[in-house]
Design a protein around this motif. Structure first.
Motif, PDB file in Angstrom:
ATOM      1  N   ALA A  68     -23.072 -41.203  30.369  1.00 59.54           N
ATOM      2  CA  ALA A  68     -21.736 -41.792  30.405  1.00 59.54           C
ATOM      3  C   ALA A  68     -21.122 -41.673  29.013  1.00 59.54           C
ATOM      4  O   ALA A  68     -21.846 -41.555  28.019  1.00 59.54           O
ATOM      5  CB  ALA A  68     -21.794 -43.254  30.838  1.00 59.54           C
ATOM      6  N   TYR A  69     -19.801 -41.708  28.980  1.00 59.06           N
ATOM      7  CA  TYR A  69     -19.123 -41.661  27.685  1.00 59.06           C
ATOM      8  C   TYR A  69     -17.767 -42.335  27.763  1.00 59.06           C
ATOM      9  O   TYR A  69     -17.170 -42.460  28.831  1.00 59.06           O
ATOM     10  CB  TYR A  69     -18.964 -40.218  27.190  1.00 59.06           C
ATOM     11  CG  TYR A  69     -18.082 -39.348  28.058  1.00 59.06           C
ATOM     12  CD1 TYR A  69     -16.696 -39.370  27.934  1.00 59.06           C
ATOM     13  CD2 TYR A  69     -18.634 -38.495  29.008  1.00 59.06           C
ATOM     14  CE1 TYR A  69     -15.885 -38.583  28.727  1.00 59.06           C
ATOM     15  CE2 TYR A  69     -17.834 -37.696  29.800  1.00 59.06           C
ATOM     16  CZ  TYR A  69     -16.461 -37.740  29.657  1.00 59.06           C
ATOM     17  OH  TYR A  69     -15.650 -36.960  30.446  1.00 59.06           O
ATOM     18  N   ALA A  70     -17.294 -42.762  26.601  1.00 60.33           N
ATOM     19  CA  ALA A  70     -15.931 -43.244  26.408  1.00 60.33           C
ATOM     20  C   ALA A  70     -15.430 -42.579  25.126  1.00 60.33           C
ATOM     21  O   ALA A  70     -15.999 -42.792  24.051  1.00 60.33           O
ATOM     22  CB  ALA A  70     -15.891 -44.767  26.282  1.00 60.33           C
ATOM     23  N   LEU A  71     -14.410 -41.757  25.249  1.00 59.59           N
ATOM     24  CA  LEU A  71     -13.915 -41.004  24.101  1.00 59.59           C
ATOM     25  C   LEU A  71     -12.999 -41.854  23.231  1.00 59.59           C
ATOM     26  O   LEU A  71     -12.100 -42.535  23.737  1.00 59.59           O
ATOM     27  CB  LEU A  71     -13.153 -39.763  24.575  1.00 59.59           C
ATOM     28  CG  LEU A  71     -13.932 -38.787  25.449  1.00 59.59           C
ATOM     29  CD1 LEU A  71     -13.057 -37.573  25.785  1.00 59.59           C
ATOM     30  CD2 LEU A  71     -15.243 -38.369  24.819  1.00 59.59           C
ATOM     31  N   CYS A  72     -13.242 -41.804  21.936  1.00 62.05           N
ATOM     32  CA  CYS A  72     -12.403 -42.505  20.961  1.00 62.05           C
ATOM     33  C   CYS A  72     -11.339 -41.537  20.462  1.00 62.05           C
ATOM     34  O   CYS A  72     -11.656 -40.444  19.991  1.00 62.05           O
ATOM     35  CB  CYS A  72     -13.246 -42.982  19.786  1.00 62.05           C
ATOM     36  SG  CYS A  72     -14.510 -44.186  20.240  1.00 62.05           S
ATOM     37  N   MET A  73     -10.087 -41.955  20.558  1.00 61.70           N
ATOM     38  CA  MET A  73      -8.992 -41.089  20.131  1.00 61.70           C
ATOM     39  C   MET A  73      -8.085 -41.849  19.179  1.00 61.70           C
ATOM     40  O   MET A  73      -7.277 -42.696  19.593  1.00 61.70           O
ATOM     41  CB  MET A  73      -8.218 -40.602  21.357  1.00 61.70           C
ATOM     42  CG  MET A  73      -7.223 -39.534  21.048  1.00 61.70           C
ATOM     43  SD  MET A  73      -6.549 -38.861  22.585  1.00 61.70           S
ATOM     44  CE  MET A  73      -5.826 -37.368  21.968  1.00 61.70           C
ATOM     45  N   HIS A  74      -8.239 -41.568  17.903  1.00 59.74           N
ATOM     46  CA  HIS A  74      -7.413 -42.185  16.868  1.00 59.74           C
ATOM     47  C   HIS A  74      -5.956 -41.775  17.089  1.00 59.74           C
ATOM     48  O   HIS A  74      -5.689 -40.642  17.501  1.00 59.74           O
ATOM     49  CB  HIS A  74      -7.901 -41.719  15.495  1.00 59.74           C
ATOM     50  CG  HIS A  74      -7.300 -42.466  14.368  1.00 59.74           C
ATOM     51  ND1 HIS A  74      -6.038 -42.196  13.886  1.00 59.74           N
ATOM     52  CD2 HIS A  74      -7.780 -43.491  13.625  1.00 59.74           C
ATOM     53  CE1 HIS A  74      -5.763 -43.015  12.883  1.00 59.74           C
ATOM     54  NE2 HIS A  74      -6.796 -43.813  12.703  1.00 59.74           N
ATOM     55  N   PRO A  75      -5.005 -42.677  16.811  1.00 61.74           N
ATOM     56  CA  PRO A  75      -3.586 -42.337  16.999  1.00 61.74           C
ATOM     57  C   PRO A  75      -3.144 -41.070  16.253  1.00 61.74           C
ATOM     58  O   PRO A  75      -2.160 -40.445  16.658  1.00 61.74           O
ATOM     59  CB  PRO A  75      -2.849 -43.577  16.468  1.00 61.74           C
ATOM     60  CG  PRO A  75      -3.819 -44.696  16.647  1.00 61.74           C
ATOM     61  CD  PRO A  75      -5.174 -44.085  16.424  1.00 61.74           C
ATOM     62  N   LYS A  76      -3.861 -40.669  15.230  1.00 63.03           N
ATOM     63  CA  LYS A  76      -3.466 -39.455  14.506  1.00 63.03           C
ATOM     64  C   LYS A  76      -3.576 -38.202  15.379  1.00 63.03           C
ATOM     65  O   LYS A  76      -3.039 -37.160  15.045  1.00 63.03           O
ATOM     66  CB  LYS A  76      -4.261 -39.312  13.211  1.00 63.03           C
ATOM     67  CG  LYS A  76      -5.646 -38.781  13.343  1.00 63.03           C
ATOM     68  CD  LYS A  76      -6.308 -38.694  11.985  1.00 63.03           C
ATOM     69  CE  LYS A  76      -7.197 -37.494  11.855  1.00 63.03           C
ATOM     70  NZ  LYS A  76      -7.683 -37.311  10.506  1.00 63.03           N
TER      71      LYS A  76
END
Length: 176
Positions: A68-76
């Motif tokens: 399983a995964y949850a991708l982290c996406m910085h606003p940049k």
């Protein structure tokens, strides 16, 4: 036993992409799409790696296999993935200039691990690993993906707004 951590290797990223492929609408039946949920974005290895270098993606490992995964996406990265540009525009309208958030770019749990608390634990781990100064997680769910929307609401997400994207789809912007 499943353990939760951040992706630290190219091997982790490759396994994320393999799990992603198995859950894209083009690779699942219409029945699975309706009952199990689905993914919208197909990431490239390079953008996945760039995002991970900014903030490590959250993964669930069972004997070193990403389940399983949850991708982290910085606003940049707001301009990096075309299909997500409208989401960032709507976030900026909804929270008017705040920058203390991380976007959860996509979440996926292998079919064999669903209904076992993995989804909730991914988000708990993400909250614990947010970069300093960030205290909010925002994401969006395709309004037709009722399984995903219900799962998010069940763990404490609340609706920020609904909107229709450039693609004609209805989206639900949610916050934790």
């Amino acid at each position: 036993m499943v353990r939760y951590t951040q992706a630290t290797s190219d091997g982790h990223l490759e396994q994320i992409l393999e799990l992603q492929q198995r859950n894209l609408p083009k690779n699942i039946s219409a029945e699975e799409l309706k009952n199990e949920g689905f993914l919208t974005v197909e990431h490239s290895f390079s953008i996945l790696k760039e995002m991970n270098e900014e903030c490590g993606h959250i993964i669930a490992l069972d004997h070193e296999k990403v389940v399983a995964y949850a991708l982290c996406m910085h606003p940049k990265f707001s301009e990096s993935i075309t299909v997500l540009k409208p989401m960032f525009h709507e976030i900026n309208l909804a929270i008017s200039g705040r920058q203390n958030y991380m976007v959860m770019g996509q979440i996926c749990v292998d079919k064999n691990y669903r209904g076992k608390g993995v989804f909730r634990k991914l988000y708990e781990t993400m909250q614990a690993k947010l970069p300093e100064g960030m205290d909010t997680i925002i994401t969006e769910v395709d309004a037709k993906n009722q399984r995903s929307l219900n799962a998010h609401l069940a763990i404490g997400f609340t609706e920020l707004k609904r909107y229709q994207g450039d693609d004609g789809k209805d989206w639900v912007l949610i916050v934790l």
